[in-house]
Design a protein around this motif. Structure first.
Motif, mmCIF file in Angstrom:
data_model
loop_
_atom_site.group_PDB
_atom_site.id
_atom_site.type_symbol
_atom_site.label_atom_id
_atom_site.label_comp_id
_atom_site.label_asym_id
_atom_site.label_seq_id
_atom_site.Cartn_x
_atom_site.Cartn_y
_atom_site.Cartn_z
ATOM 1 N N LEU A 6 0.833 -1.212 0.000
ATOM 2 C CA LEU A 6 0.000 0.000 0.000
ATOM 3 C C LEU A 6 0.866 1.259 0.000
ATOM 4 C CD1 LEU A 6 -3.011 -0.826 2.378
ATOM 5 C CD2 LEU A 6 -2.758 -1.261 -0.069
ATOM 6 N N LEU A 7 1.996 1.181 0.678
ATOM 7 C CA LEU A 7 2.915 2.335 0.654
ATOM 8 C C LEU A 7 3.530 2.507 -0.736
ATOM 9 C CD1 LEU A 7 4.606 1.785 4.141
ATOM 10 C CD2 LEU A 7 3.155 3.733 3.499
ATOM 11 N N VAL A 8 3.814 1.381 -1.392
ATOM 12 C CA VAL A 8 4.338 1.457 -2.764
ATOM 13 C C VAL A 8 3.300 2.127 -3.665
ATOM 14 C CG1 VAL A 8 5.030 0.115 -4.802
ATOM 15 C CG2 VAL A 8 5.844 -0.567 -2.542
ATOM 16 N N LEU A 9 2.054 1.680 -3.569
ATOM 17 C CA LEU A 9 0.997 2.271 -4.403
ATOM 18 C C LEU A 9 0.843 3.760 -4.126
ATOM 19 C CD1 LEU A 9 -1.859 -0.410 -4.301
ATOM 20 C CD2 LEU A 9 -0.395 0.154 -6.225
ATOM 21 N N LYS A 10 0.959 4.105 -2.878
ATOM 22 C CA LYS A 10 0.777 5.508 -2.496
ATOM 23 C C LYS A 10 1.884 6.403 -3.054
ATOM 24 C CE LYS A 10 0.093 8.414 1.618
ATOM 25 N NZ LYS A 10 -0.163 8.409 3.074
ATOM 26 N N TYR A 11 3.110 5.897 -3.032
ATOM 27 C CA TYR A 11 4.235 6.778 -3.362
ATOM 28 C C TYR A 11 4.943 6.514 -4.688
ATOM 29 C CZ TYR A 11 3.791 8.593 1.362
ATOM 30 O OH TYR A 11 3.313 9.193 2.498
ATOM 31 N N GLN A 12 4.613 5.442 -5.366
ATOM 32 C CA GLN A 12 5.421 5.073 -6.533
ATOM 33 C C GLN A 12 5.465 6.159 -7.613
ATOM 34 O OE1 GLN A 12 4.013 1.552 -8.510
ATOM 35 N NE2 GLN A 12 1.891 2.219 -8.582
ATOM 36 N N SER A 13 4.345 6.815 -7.893
ATOM 37 C CA SER A 13 4.370 7.790 -8.988
ATOM 38 C C SER A 13 5.277 8.970 -8.641
ATOM 39 C CB SER A 13 2.953 8.265 -9.333
ATOM 40 O OG SER A 13 2.370 8.887 -8.221
ATOM 41 N N ARG A 14 5.266 9.365 -7.376
ATOM 42 C CA ARG A 14 6.129 10.477 -6.969
ATOM 43 C C ARG A 14 7.600 10.055 -6.928
ATOM 44 N NH1 ARG A 14 2.892 12.641 -1.845
ATOM 45 N NH2 ARG A 14 1.774 10.678 -2.143
ATOM 46 N N ILE A 15 7.824 8.807 -6.482
ATOM 47 C CA ILE A 15 9.207 8.331 -6.398
ATOM 48 C C ILE A 15 9.817 8.190 -7.800
ATOM 49 C CG2 ILE A 15 10.582 6.270 -5.794
ATOM 50 C CD1 ILE A 15 10.029 8.228 -3.460
ATOM 51 N N VAL A 16 9.018 7.696 -8.744
ATOM 52 C CA VAL A 16 9.534 7.595 -10.117
ATOM 53 C C VAL A 16 9.838 9.003 -10.650
ATOM 54 C CG1 VAL A 16 8.984 6.917 -12.493
ATOM 55 C CG2 VAL A 16 8.417 5.376 -10.616
ATOM 56 N N SER A 17 8.995 9.956 -10.309
ATOM 57 C CA SER A 17 9.259 11.344 -10.738
ATOM 58 C C SER A 17 10.558 11.873 -10.152
ATOM 59 C CB SER A 17 8.111 12.270 -10.300
ATOM 60 O OG SER A 17 6.983 12.035 -11.070
ATOM 61 N N VAL A 18 10.777 11.542 -8.892
ATOM 62 C CA VAL A 18 12.022 11.980 -8.234
ATOM 63 C C VAL A 18 13.225 11.386 -8.974
ATOM 64 C CG1 VAL A 18 13.432 11.755 -6.133
ATOM 65 C CG2 VAL A 18 11.003 12.293 -5.942
ATOM 66 N N ALA A 19 13.179 10.080 -9.209
ATOM 67 C CA ALA A 19 14.303 9.413 -9.888
ATOM 68 C C ALA A 19 14.496 9.966 -11.303
ATOM 69 C CB ALA A 19 14.055 7.905 -9.933
ATOM 70 N N PHE A 20 13.363 10.238 -11.959
ATOM 71 C CA PHE A 20 13.418 10.740 -13.339
ATOM 72 C C PHE A 20 14.150 12.088 -13.409
ATOM 73 C CE2 PHE A 20 11.639 13.074 -16.956
ATOM 74 C CZ PHE A 20 11.902 12.174 -17.981
ATOM 75 N N LYS A 21 13.968 12.884 -12.383
ATOM 76 C CA LYS A 21 14.612 14.198 -12.388
ATOM 77 C C LYS A 21 16.140 14.084 -12.342
ATOM 78 C CE LYS A 21 10.506 16.267 -10.639
ATOM 79 N NZ LYS A 21 9.660 16.338 -9.448
ATOM 80 N N TYR A 22 16.628 12.974 -11.852
ATOM 81 C CA TYR A 22 18.073 12.747 -11.836
ATOM 82 C C TYR A 22 18.560 12.109 -13.138
ATOM 83 C CZ TYR A 22 18.387 13.801 -6.849
ATOM 84 O OH TYR A 22 18.365 14.442 -5.635
ATOM 85 N N VAL A 23 17.849 11.067 -13.577
ATOM 86 C CA VAL A 23 18.416 10.267 -14.679
ATOM 87 C C VAL A 23 17.823 10.585 -16.049
ATOM 88 C CG1 VAL A 23 19.079 8.382 -13.158
ATOM 89 C CG2 VAL A 23 16.836 8.323 -14.250
ATOM 90 N N LYS A 24 16.677 11.300 -16.068
ATOM 91 C CA LYS A 24 16.081 11.788 -17.327
ATOM 92 C C LYS A 24 15.711 10.681 -18.318
ATOM 93 C CE LYS A 24 17.044 15.978 -15.937
ATOM 94 N NZ LYS A 24 16.029 16.677 -15.205
ATOM 95 N N GLU A 25 15.467 9.507 -17.794
ATOM 96 C CA GLU A 25 15.075 8.416 -18.682
ATOM 97 C C GLU A 25 14.080 7.546 -17.914
ATOM 98 O OE1 GLU A 25 17.002 4.471 -20.488
ATOM 99 O OE2 GLU A 25 18.384 6.190 -20.431
ATOM 100 N N ILE A 26 12.888 7.359 -18.455
ATOM 101 C CA ILE A 26 11.817 6.781 -17.660
ATOM 102 C C ILE A 26 12.069 5.333 -17.244
ATOM 103 C CG2 ILE A 26 10.269 6.051 -19.564
ATOM 104 C CD1 ILE A 26 9.218 7.765 -16.281
#
Lengths: 234, 210
Positions: free
Chosen positions: B32-52
């Motif tokens: 449930l925590l993964v579902l809650k935060y995954q979209s934001r966490i992927v956005s955070v990672a994306f801002k560093y690596v620029k590749e989805i």
């Protein structure tokens, strides 16, 4: 979905349940995957309400993480999930691709004696199994390869059928790719033979149809692409 | 006006209830925590690596690290703050391994646990921004159309960060009634916003496909 359990999930999101109740709600969610989707939608609603960044809503890595940490596959998705379109799309397209991967015929095949209930049950299982398959997803993505078509939306229809609606951004023309059990397809309107392909699998016979404002050449290409890429992963 | 501190506290408490289940080995709570935060966490990672795809892989690794080291989470910060730090460090370490950035120690995760995190600016497309605005408009229209009791209970919860007991006191009604009103309010909102959210998901997805 049971209103009472949804109300408890809403309270869980607010941290208003006792430890015992939390455990009970987790038991319920485990039993019914739609409740998991409800939790997901609840979180998005709450973030939207307070103007928080929604992040990448199309991303779902939860199954990958679950598999890595527990070795378990996700549970079967329910046909009537009313939200989480992308997840539904993924599930259904992967199911379609897996079925395509078994066999493919470009000529009509006749009516199978498979029942709709049996199809729905088997399709649900097939979809559940197929979610975990990146190869399966690749087949469907590749079936519209080179078309410059954009997915608009996706939905289930009664009797176990599935529709994916696309648009050509260049001129706005729309088309639909559908998968249906043969029985329900024959009860409704039958598209011309140019626009459909019959698929025989060990689960029964299904039909893939392409409809809308799209040339015969492109329809043929979609069906051939699906056939070609499904052969690649056999 | 949103009471950010109260809201943060109540959200933090909600996460901690799940975190405590995770510490007892209940993976379902972590899911449930993964579902809650995954979209934001992927956005955070994306801002560093620029590749989805890479951002998804880094996020997956971050969640796995979080799960495996959940016992070291001392609950002094919000779970998301801790998770955010793990993600940022995982992304930075990836960039280091590619020779693109100076290495950051994984111990920063615990050092920074008490600190508030810094959100990097978003880089949404005009289409996404428009849809997000559309979503907000839909929500506020829907909110204003709710019955007064429902709207008040939901607003006190979401905007003021009040817990059910406080809301019950303010509204002079039982806690069970508050819980029910908040649920009903959310149900009404969800019916209206589901189509807009689905459209947003498709836009996100199409930006990768096209």
């Amino acid at each position: 979905m049971n209103e009472n359990i949804k109300e408890r999930i809403s309270a869980l999101a607010d941290g208003e349940l006792s430890e015992f109740e939390v455990r009970r709600v987790l038991d319920e969610i485990e039993k019914e995957p739609d409740l998991r989707n409800y939790w997901d939608l609840l979180q998005i609603t709450r973030r939207s309400l307070v103007n928080e960044d929604l992040g990448r809503l199309d991303i779902d890595i939860s199954d990958r993480i679950r598999r890595e940490l527990t070795g378990r596959k996700p549970k079967v998705l329910q046909e009537n999930s009313s939200h989480s379109i992308y997840k539904t799309y993924l599930a259904a397209t992967a199911g379609l691709a897996l079925i395509l991967g078994v066999n493919f015929f470009l000529t009509p095949w006749g009516i199978s004696n498979i029942s709709n209930d049996a199809f729905s049950e088997e399709a649900s299982q097939t979809i559940a199994n197929a979610i975990a398959s990146p190869e399966a997803m690749e087949v469907l993505n590749n079936s519209v390869l080179g078309m410059d078509a954009r997915l608009k939306d996706f939905n289930y229809v009664s009797g176990g059928g599935m529709h994916a609606n696309y648009v050509f951004p260049k001129d706005g023309r729309k088309f639909r790719v559908s998968l249906s059990p043969v029985m329900s397809e024959y009860k409704s309107k039958q598209p011309s033979t140019k626009r459909r392909a019959f698929i025989k699998t060990n689960k029964g016979v299904f039909v893939v149809t392409v409809s809308g404002n799209i040339t015969d050449e492109k329809i043929s290409r979609i069906l051939q692409n699906a056939n070609y890429f499904s052969n690649q992963i056999k | 006006m949103v009471d950010k501190q109260s809201k943060k506290e109540t959200n933090r408490e909600a996460d901690l209830k799940l975190v405590r289940r995770v510490k007892k080995g209940d993976y379902r709570a972590f899911d449930l925590l993964v579902l809650k935060y995954q979209s934001r966490i992927v956005s955070v990672a994306f801002k560093y690596v620029k590749e989805i795809q890479l951002a998804e892989d880094i996020s997956q690794e971050a969640f796995i690290k979080a799960y495996r080291s959940i016992d070291s989470f001392r609950e002094e910060s919000a779970f998301y703050t801790w998770l955010y730090r793990i993600t940022a460090n995982t992304a930075k370490n990836y960039l280091v391994s590619k020779g693109r950035r100076k290495e950051s120690s994984i111990s920063e995760i615990s050092l920074f646990e008490n600190e508030d995190f810094f959100e990097l600016p978003t880089s949404d497309s005009p289409e996404q921004i428009l849809m997000a605005q559309n979503l907000r408009d839909t929500i506020y229209d829907a909110l204003s159309s709710l019955p007064e009791d429902t709207r008040t209970a939901l607003s006190l919860r979401e905007f003021e960060g009040r817990n059910y007991e406080e809301i019950a006191e303010i509204m002079n009604c039982p806690v069970g009634t508050v819980r029910s009103r908040i649920f009903r309010g959310r149900e009404s909102l969800e019916d209206l916003i589901s189509p807009v959210i689905n459209e947003l998901k498709v836009i996100n997805n199409n930006q990768e496909i096209i």
